[in-house]
Design a protein around this motif. Structure first.
Motif, short mmCIF file in Angstrom:
data_model
loop_
_atom_site.label_atom_id
_atom_site.label_comp_id
_atom_site.label_asym_id
_atom_site.label_seq_id
_atom_site.Cartn_x
_atom_site.Cartn_y
_atom_site.Cartn_z
N THR B 4 0.80 -1.21 0.00
CA THR B 4 0.00 0.00 0.00
C THR B 4 0.85 1.28 0.00
O THR B 4 0.32 2.37 0.10
N ILE B 5 2.15 1.13 -0.12
CA ILE B 5 3.02 2.29 -0.18
C ILE B 5 2.59 3.18 -1.34
O ILE B 5 2.22 2.69 -2.41
N ASP B 6 2.62 4.48 -1.15
CA ASP B 6 2.23 5.29 -2.30
C ASP B 6 3.45 5.66 -3.13
O ASP B 6 4.59 5.62 -2.68
N ASN B 7 3.19 5.98 -4.40
CA ASN B 7 4.30 6.13 -5.32
C ASN B 7 5.14 7.37 -5.07
O ASN B 7 6.30 7.41 -5.47
N ASP B 8 4.58 8.37 -4.41
CA ASP B 8 5.42 9.50 -4.02
C ASP B 8 6.52 9.05 -3.08
O ASP B 8 7.66 9.51 -3.16
N GLU B 9 6.15 8.13 -2.21
CA GLU B 9 7.13 7.62 -1.27
C GLU B 9 8.18 6.76 -1.98
O GLU B 9 9.37 6.83 -1.68
N VAL B 10 7.72 5.96 -2.95
CA VAL B 10 8.67 5.15 -3.73
C VAL B 10 9.66 6.06 -4.43
O VAL B 10 10.88 5.82 -4.42
N LEU B 11 9.15 7.12 -5.05
CA LEU B 11 10.03 8.06 -5.74
C LEU B 11 11.00 8.71 -4.76
O LEU B 11 12.20 8.87 -5.06
N ALA B 12 10.52 9.07 -3.59
CA ALA B 12 11.39 9.69 -2.59
C ALA B 12 12.51 8.74 -2.17
O ALA B 12 13.68 9.15 -2.01
N ILE B 13 12.17 7.48 -2.01
CA ILE B 13 13.19 6.47 -1.64
C ILE B 13 14.21 6.33 -2.76
O ILE B 13 15.42 6.34 -2.54
N ALA B 14 13.71 6.24 -3.99
CA ALA B 14 14.62 6.10 -5.14
C ALA B 14 15.55 7.31 -5.24
O ALA B 14 16.74 7.17 -5.52
N GLN B 15 14.99 8.50 -5.00
CA GLN B 15 15.83 9.70 -5.05
C GLN B 15 16.91 9.68 -3.97
O GLN B 15 18.05 10.09 -4.20
N ARG B 16 16.54 9.16 -2.81
CA ARG B 16 17.51 9.11 -1.71
C ARG B 16 18.64 8.12 -2.03
O ARG B 16 19.80 8.41 -1.80
N VAL B 17 18.26 6.98 -2.57
CA VAL B 17 19.30 5.99 -2.94
C VAL B 17 20.22 6.59 -4.00
O VAL B 17 21.45 6.53 -3.89
N LEU B 18 19.61 7.18 -5.03
CA LEU B 18 20.42 7.75 -6.11
C LEU B 18 21.35 8.84 -5.59
O LEU B 18 22.52 8.93 -6.00
N ALA B 19 20.83 9.66 -4.68
CA ALA B 19 21.64 10.75 -4.10
C ALA B 19 22.84 10.21 -3.33
O ALA B 19 23.85 10.91 -3.17
N ASN B 20 22.73 8.97 -2.88
CA ASN B 20 23.85 8.36 -2.15
C ASN B 20 24.83 7.62 -3.05
O ASN B 20 25.73 6.95 -2.57
N GLN B 21 24.65 7.73 -4.36
CA GLN B 21 25.58 7.10 -5.31
C GLN B 21 26.49 8.19 -5.89
O GLN B 21 26.07 8.93 -6.78
N PRO B 22 27.73 8.25 -5.44
CA PRO B 22 28.63 9.28 -5.98
C PRO B 22 28.75 9.23 -7.51
O PRO B 22 28.84 10.27 -8.16
#
Lengths: 149, 149, 149, 149
Positions: B4-22
C-alpha cells in the motif's frame, strides 16, 4: 594500419583515441596494453566518485570498462573505426579495492563483425580478483577508412 | 515497504538511494519516476564530458543508464536491497541530443530474482528516439531486510 | 559428490543425467568429457533432421548444445542439481559439417551461482571450426541435496 | 515483398520457410501468426520427447522457440533472408504444460540489422504463463534479394 604494424604503434593509437573521449577522461581511464592481435588492457583507479550507495564500485563503471575493452579489442585488430552493437555482462562480486583492470580479447574476427570478450578484475591489497565478465559484438563501420579504432 | 506504499514515497526512496551514489552524482542523473509496480525513469542531461571520440554519447553512459533503470525497477518493486546479476544491452544508433531517458520495467518477479527491461531514449530537438534496449537479471540480497532498493 | 571424486565417476554421472533427458536422446547427444573442475564436452552427429531451410544446422541445435554445456559445467562442479537462469549466444558462421562439439567451462563459481562459458565447434573434413560462443548464469537449486547435476 | 503485402501472404511465406526446416518438423512447430510489422507466433505441442531429466521441458526447446520467433520477426518484416547474429534468453520458471507459444516482435529495424524480442509462454490447464524472455540481433543477409525470410 596493416599486418606488420608494431604494437607500440597500436598502443599509441589506442591512447590517442582514449584521450579523445571526454567520458574516459572523466573516469581517468588509462590504456596499458594494446596489440594488433586484439588484446588490450585498461586501468581505472578506484576513487570515491565511482561508487554506488553501498560503498562498492558502481556497476556502471564496470559496464563502461567492459564496453571499452570489448570495443578496443576489435578496433585495434581491424585497425579501422568500429562500433559496439551489443554486449552482455555478468557481475560476479561486490567490487572493493584500489584499481580496476579490464582485459579484452578477440574471440572471432569476421569480415565486418567481431565477437570479443572481456574480464574485469579488481586489485585489492595487491591481489587480482575477477569481478565481471562480458561478451560482445563489434561491427566495422561501413564508411571505415581512416583513423583507428 | 508494503503493497500500500504510495508512489510519491517510492520516488522519494529512489531519489535518496540515487543521491547516495557518488557515480550517479558525477553524471548528474535524476530519477523522475518510480512506482511500486517496478516502472522507473531516469534522466541524464547530455554534456560534453559524457562523449566519446566521435562526438556521440559514450556507450558507457548508456550502459550505466540501462543498468540503473534495470536495477531500480526490481528494487522499487521488492522494496528491499537488490543487486544486478547480469544484463545485456543492444545499441541501436549513435546518440546525439540534449537528454537521455532510461525507462525500466519489471518483466518477471520471482521470490528472489527478477527479470527487468529498459529502453534508453535520446531527446533531440524535442523528439524522443529509442537508442538502446536492455534486459537483465536482478537478485534480492539474501540479508535484505531494511531500506530500499 | 566431493572434492576427491574421480573424473570417471563425474563422466558416468553426466552420462546418466543426459540419458534421462528425452530431448537429448532425440538429438542423439553424447557427453564425451566431464570433470569436477567444470570442464565438459558434448558431441552431436549432424544429420538431416537438425537442419534449417538453408541447408545448415539450425541455430536451435547450437543453442541447445551451448545450453547443455553451460549447465553441465556448473552441475558437475557443484555436484548437485542446478538450473540455467539465462545465457547469451553469438552465432559466428553458417554450420556445415559432420559433428558438433560443445565445450563448457566454469568461469566463476559462487556459493549458489556460477558463470560458465561454452564454445561450439563444427568438425568438417576433420577440421574443427568455432561456430558459436556462449556465456550463462547457472543457479544451484535451493532444495539441491541429492543426485547430480 | 513490399509494404502492401497482406498478412495472409506473410503467414503463408513463414509457413513455407518453416516447412523447409527439418529441425522444426522434428519438433512439430507451427507458425500461427506472422505479419509484416514483425509480429509472429509459433506453437509447439509439449510431448515426452521434449523433456529433460527433471520432467520439465528442456531449455533447449525454449531456446529453439525463442530463436525462431526472434529470427522470423525480422525476416517477415524485411521480407528478405536474414540470419540471427546473437540472442540472450532468461528462463523464468520450470515449464510444465500442454503447449509452448513463442511470440516475437520487432523492437528496432535498421537498414541491415534489427533487434527483436520474444516472450515464450506455456499453456497449462488453459492458462498462459510467461516462462522465458529473449532479446536478439538479426542481420539481413548481404546477398539477400529473393525469397523470405
Amino acid at each position: 594500419m596493416n599486418q606488420t604494424i608494431d604494437n607500440d604503434e597500436v598502443l599509441a593509437i589506442a591512447q590517442r583515441v582514449l584521450a579523445n573521449q571526454p567520458f574516459s577522461a572523466l573516469l581517468k581511464t588509462e590504456v596499458t596494453r594494446a596489440s594488433a592481435d586484439g588484446r588490450c588492457e585498461f586501468r581505472i583507479r578506484i576513487s570515491e566518485n565511482l561508487m554506488q550507495h553501498m560503498g562498492t564500485v558502481h556497476g556502471g563503471v564496470l559496464g563502461y570498462a567492459a564496453d571499452t575493452a570489448l570495443t578496443f579489442s576489435a578496433g585495434i585488430s581491424y585497425g579501422v573505426p568500429v562500433i559496439t552493437s551489443e554486449y552482455k555482462i555478468n557481475f560476479l562480486r561486490p567490487v572493493i579495492g584500489e584499481m580496476l583492470i579490464a582485459r579484452g580479447q578477440l574471440v572471432y574476427k569476421g569480415r565486418t563483425q567481431a565477437v570479443t570478450r572481456c574480464d574485469v578484475f579488481v586489485i585489492k591489497e595487491g591481489e587480482e580478483k575477477l569481478c565481471a565478465t562480458a561478451q560482445g559484438t563489434i561491427v566495422v563501420l561501413p564508411e571505415s577508412s581512416k583513423s583507428a579504432p
